[in-house]
Scaffold this motif. Structure first.
Motif, PDB file in Angstrom:
ATOM      1  N   THR A 150      55.854  81.421  58.974  1.00 38.33           N
ATOM      2  CA  THR A 150      55.183  80.448  58.093  1.00 38.33           C
ATOM      3  C   THR A 150      54.710  81.187  56.848  1.00 38.33           C
ATOM      4  OG1 THR A 150      53.293  80.821  59.508  1.00 38.33           O
ATOM      5  CG2 THR A 150      54.256  78.634  59.590  1.00 38.33           C
ATOM      6  N   GLY A 151      54.692  80.494  55.736  1.00 37.86           N
ATOM      7  CA  GLY A 151      54.258  81.106  54.482  1.00 37.86           C
ATOM      8  C   GLY A 151      52.748  81.320  54.475  1.00 37.86           C
ATOM      9  N   LEU A 152      52.303  82.123  53.544  1.00 36.06           N
ATOM     10  CA  LEU A 152      50.881  82.424  53.395  1.00 36.06           C
ATOM     11  C   LEU A 152      50.066  81.156  53.088  1.00 36.06           C
ATOM     12  CD1 LEU A 152      49.468  85.119  53.664  1.00 36.06           C
ATOM     13  CD2 LEU A 152      49.530  85.355  51.158  1.00 36.06           C
ATOM     14  N   SER A 153      50.717  80.200  52.422  1.00 36.10           N
ATOM     15  CA  SER A 153      50.008  78.977  52.029  1.00 36.10           C
ATOM     16  C   SER A 153      49.526  78.193  53.252  1.00 36.10           C
ATOM     17  CB  SER A 153      50.905  78.096  51.165  1.00 36.10           C
ATOM     18  OG  SER A 153      52.039  77.744  51.904  1.00 36.10           O
ATOM     19  N   LEU A 154      50.115  78.454  54.420  1.00 37.73           N
ATOM     20  CA  LEU A 154      49.707  77.715  55.618  1.00 37.73           C
ATOM     21  C   LEU A 154      48.764  78.533  56.499  1.00 37.73           C
ATOM     22  CD1 LEU A 154      53.090  76.016  56.484  1.00 37.73           C
ATOM     23  CD2 LEU A 154      51.025  74.887  55.692  1.00 37.73           C
ATOM     24  N   PHE A 155      48.375  79.684  56.017  1.00 33.67           N
ATOM     25  CA  PHE A 155      47.480  80.572  56.774  1.00 33.67           C
ATOM     26  C   PHE A 155      46.197  79.838  57.181  1.00 33.67           C
ATOM     27  CE2 PHE A 155      44.135  83.769  57.011  1.00 33.67           C
ATOM     28  CZ  PHE A 155      44.720  84.682  57.883  1.00 33.67           C
ATOM     29  N   PRO A 156      45.723  79.922  58.399  1.00 35.06           N
ATOM     30  CA  PRO A 156      46.186  80.721  59.532  1.00 35.06           C
ATOM     31  C   PRO A 156      46.948  79.845  60.530  1.00 35.06           C
ATOM     32  CG  PRO A 156      43.908  80.085  59.863  1.00 35.06           C
ATOM     33  CD  PRO A 156      44.387  79.326  58.667  1.00 35.06           C
ATOM     34  N   SER A 157      48.282  79.728  60.322  1.00 35.49           N
ATOM     35  CA  SER A 157      49.080  78.825  61.163  1.00 35.49           C
ATOM     36  C   SER A 157      50.240  79.559  61.827  1.00 35.49           C
ATOM     37  CB  SER A 157      49.673  77.690  60.318  1.00 35.49           C
ATOM     38  OG  SER A 157      48.668  76.935  59.718  1.00 35.49           O
ATOM     39  N   LYS A 158      50.686  78.978  62.919  1.00 36.00           N
ATOM     40  CA  LYS A 158      51.913  79.453  63.583  1.00 36.00           C
ATOM     41  C   LYS A 158      52.856  78.256  63.652  1.00 36.00           C
ATOM     42  CE  LYS A 158      49.999  83.033  66.504  1.00 36.00           C
ATOM     43  NZ  LYS A 158      49.298  83.237  67.769  1.00 36.00           N
ATOM     44  N   ALA A 159      54.165  78.512  63.479  1.00 38.82           N
ATOM     45  CA  ALA A 159      55.129  77.405  63.498  1.00 38.82           C
ATOM     46  C   ALA A 159      56.161  77.624  64.601  1.00 38.82           C
ATOM     47  CB  ALA A 159      55.817  77.313  62.149  1.00 38.82           C
ATOM     48  N   HIS A 160      56.472  76.544  65.302  1.00 34.25           N
ATOM     49  CA  HIS A 160      57.481  76.613  66.367  1.00 34.25           C
ATOM     50  C   HIS A 160      58.438  75.433  66.264  1.00 34.25           C
ATOM     51  CE1 HIS A 160      54.575  79.350  68.323  1.00 34.25           C
ATOM     52  NE2 HIS A 160      55.668  79.852  68.883  1.00 34.25           N
ATOM     53  N   ILE A 161      59.673  75.666  66.692  1.00 33.51           N
ATOM     54  CA  ILE A 161      60.621  74.555  66.878  1.00 33.51           C
ATOM     55  C   ILE A 161      60.688  74.291  68.383  1.00 33.51           C
ATOM     56  CG2 ILE A 161      63.005  73.772  66.600  1.00 33.51           C
ATOM     57  CD1 ILE A 161      63.230  75.875  64.306  1.00 33.51           C
ATOM     58  N   HIS A 162      60.383  73.066  68.755  1.00 35.83           N
ATOM     59  CA  HIS A 162      60.452  72.674  70.165  1.00 35.83           C
ATOM     60  C   HIS A 162      61.723  71.853  70.371  1.00 35.83           C
ATOM     61  CE1 HIS A 162      56.205  73.676  71.281  1.00 35.83           C
ATOM     62  NE2 HIS A 162      56.134  73.713  69.965  1.00 35.83           N
ATOM     63  N   TYR A 163      62.400  72.096  71.482  1.00 37.92           N
ATOM     64  CA  TYR A 163      63.642  71.364  71.752  1.00 37.92           C
ATOM     65  C   TYR A 163      63.355  70.184  72.655  1.00 37.92           C
ATOM     66  CZ  TYR A 163      65.709  75.322  69.491  1.00 37.92           C
ATOM     67  OH  TYR A 163      66.028  76.259  68.562  1.00 37.92           O
ATOM     68  N   GLN A 164      63.506  69.010  72.093  1.00 44.56           N
ATOM     69  CA  GLN A 164      63.168  67.796  72.833  1.00 44.56           C
ATOM     70  C   GLN A 164      64.431  67.013  73.165  1.00 44.56           C
ATOM     71  OE1 GLN A 164      60.136  65.134  71.034  1.00 44.56           O
ATOM     72  NE2 GLN A 164      61.594  63.522  71.530  1.00 44.56           N
ATOM     73  N   PRO A 165      64.573  66.586  74.417  1.00 45.06           N
ATOM     74  CA  PRO A 165      65.749  65.767  74.742  1.00 45.06           C
ATOM     75  C   PRO A 165      65.731  64.454  73.959  1.00 45.06           C
ATOM     76  CG  PRO A 165      64.291  66.020  76.658  1.00 45.06           C
ATOM     77  CD  PRO A 165      63.712  66.851  75.574  1.00 45.06           C
TER      78      PRO A 165
END
Ligand code: NAD
Length: 455
Positions: free
Chosen positions: A87-102
């Motif tokens: 994630t870019g600094l602009s979203l600090f303090p964040s974590k980003a994930h891709i979740h696989y959904q059926p």
């Protein structure tokens, strides 16, 4: 009418609930064991429907699926883990994930040419991604369709995987309307794919379309001809040319036409001696397709081959010469006949391919890196091989699918898991820091800060 199909009931039974990865793996193992139990029945049905030899049936239909399931079981834990992305600094303090959904429920529609494999390979990917499914095998291969039906009902509860047999024209529209899948996976002709796409659009159902096309096979004067002809005869001869990725027509450098023709003839003769009576050589699926292929021979001149037997529904491997605008060049041949054309320059190659753009596959036989680079980068095609045929669809690490006229979306291996999963993006933001300037009322400092990040 046709209430006995109970498509609405199937839909309700399968309504979404999350299927853990451990349960998906159990379903895949159950599928593999079930196929092993039914192996003889499947081989017999493929022989009755298409005259497939045991070797072809095992390697291209059953063994292919075993390998597919093993590969999926090996990698599924890894594939289904949420994937961390930066994630870019602009979203600090964040974590980003891709979740696989059926997607939920999937309608899988299969053609007749590899009637077992093309029904089950998408199912493997669909189960891996956590979906429920309704299978619709081809009615043109009724014995295989019947075995598939028994197999699926033996292995699965209808709430896990259901199957419906019969005429596509009536059943598929009904299935789309009543089963109302969350995704349609269709393998078949471009014309029917277009109809499926229209019906799906009515209900905003996404589609993956695995279609056909005219796949060119280019043979350059730099090619190693002795090995090229073997790999070409294999790719064209398997399933008597009734393969979506079979070389459809040949573009051969004008200086090697005679030599290529002679060697190709020798290869076909070595592979399929007396093809008409050869039990190792697949037959044409039915009378309609037998007559369709015979009809395509009109307006052509046979270079070698040309013999056929209507009763046995076999047509021997045949090479023809024809005009580039003749009927055989206006549709996918899907049989053991190939027209041959010669070229001098790469512009000639482009001109031939542009008449039937976006082929599902392209094959180039050459020892010429410059030509190889130009063809692979400049020509639009689904996938293909250099100095080989068909093998790009065998590797589970390679996505398999078309582009434009030959379809959209791809599967096999991880690409299959991805195709049957919605990618859900999730950002999680820490609460321990919250920059005041992100919120109104904005001042000069807010603007300075935002300009620092967004540039
Ligand atoms: P098809 O399009 O006639 O039939 C495919 C499926 O659609 C069958 O199950 C059939 O029952 C159903 N169907 C037929 N007409 C329908 C309609 N009007 N509405 C709804 N459903 C309908 O294709 P086919 O003759 O079985 O298969 C040959 C074609 O499939 C070739 O073009 C070949 O290239 C292509 N193909 C593509 C791939 C690939 O992976 N890209 C693989 C195999 C075959």
């Amino acid at each position: 009418m046709m209430d006995f199909l109970n498509l609405g009931k199937k839909q309700r039974a399968q309504r979404p609930f999350f299927i853990p990865v451990s349960e998906r793996k159990q379903l895949l193992k159950k599928l593999k064991t079930g196929i092993q139990q039914f192996e003889n029945d499947i081989l017999k049905a493929l022989h009755q429907d298409l005259g497939k030899s045991e070797f072809e049936a095992y390697s291209s239909e059953i063994g292919f699926i075993y390998q597919n399931i093993s590969h999926t079981l090996k990698h599924l834990d890894n594939w289904s883990e949420p994937q961390r992305v930066k994630t870019g600094l602009s979203l600090f303090p964040s974590k980003a994930h891709i979740h696989y959904q059926p997607f939920g429920t999937v309608l899988i529609i299969a053609p007749w040419n590899y009637p077992f494999q093309l029904c089950i390979a998408p199912l493997v990917a669909s189960i891996a991604a956590g979906n429920r499914a309704l299978l619709k095998p081809s009615e043109l291969t009724p014995e295989t369709s019947a075995v598939l039906s028994r197999l699926i009902q033996h292995i699965f509860d209808e709430s896990e995987v259901a199957i419906v047999e019969g005429d596509g024209k009536t059943i598929v529209p009904k299935a789309i309307k009543e089963y109302r899948p969350n995704l349609i996976f269709f393998t078949g002709s471009t014309a029917v794919g277009r109809e499926i796409s229209k019906m799906a659009a009515e209900h905003l159902i996404p589609c993956i379309l695995e279609l056909g096309g005219k796949s060119p096979c280019i043979v350059d004067k730099t090619a190693d001809l002795d090995i090229a002809v073997k790999r070409i005869a294999f790719g064209k001869g398997i399933n008597a040319g009734q393969t979506c990725v079979a070389p459809d027509y040949f573009l051969v450098h004008e200086e090697i036409e005679t030599e290529f023709t002679e060697k190709l003839k020798t290869s076909f003769q070595a592979f399929y001696q007396n093809a008409i009576d050869n039990e190792e050589y697949t037959k044409i699926v039915n009378e309609h397709h037998f007559q369709r292929i015979q009809h395509l021979l009109k307006d052509t001149r046979v270079v070698f081959g040309g013999k056929s037997d209507e009763h046995k529904k076999r047509i021997e491997p045949t090479l023809v010469k024809c005009d580039v605008d003749s009927p055989i060049m206006n549709e996918e041949i899907f049989g053991p006949i190939s027209p041959i054309f010669t070229y001098k320059t790469i512009e000639d190659i482009h001109e031939y391919i542009n008449k039937n753009p976006n082929p599902l596959s392209l094959y180039l036989f050459a020892n010429n890196r410059k030509l190889e680079n130009k063809i692979t980068t400049e020509v639009s095609f689904g996938g293909g091989c250099i100095n080989n045929t068909i093998m790009h669809l065998v590797d589970p690490n390679l996505p398999f699918g078309g582009i434009g006229n030959s379809g959209f979306g791809a599967y096999h291996g991880k690409a299959g898991f991805d195709a049957f999963s919605h990618k859900k993006s999730v950002i999680k933001t820490g609460n321990w820091f919250d920059l005041r300037q992100k919120y109104p009322p904005y001042d000069k400092r807010s603007l300075r800060i935002i300009k620092l990040f967004l540039k």
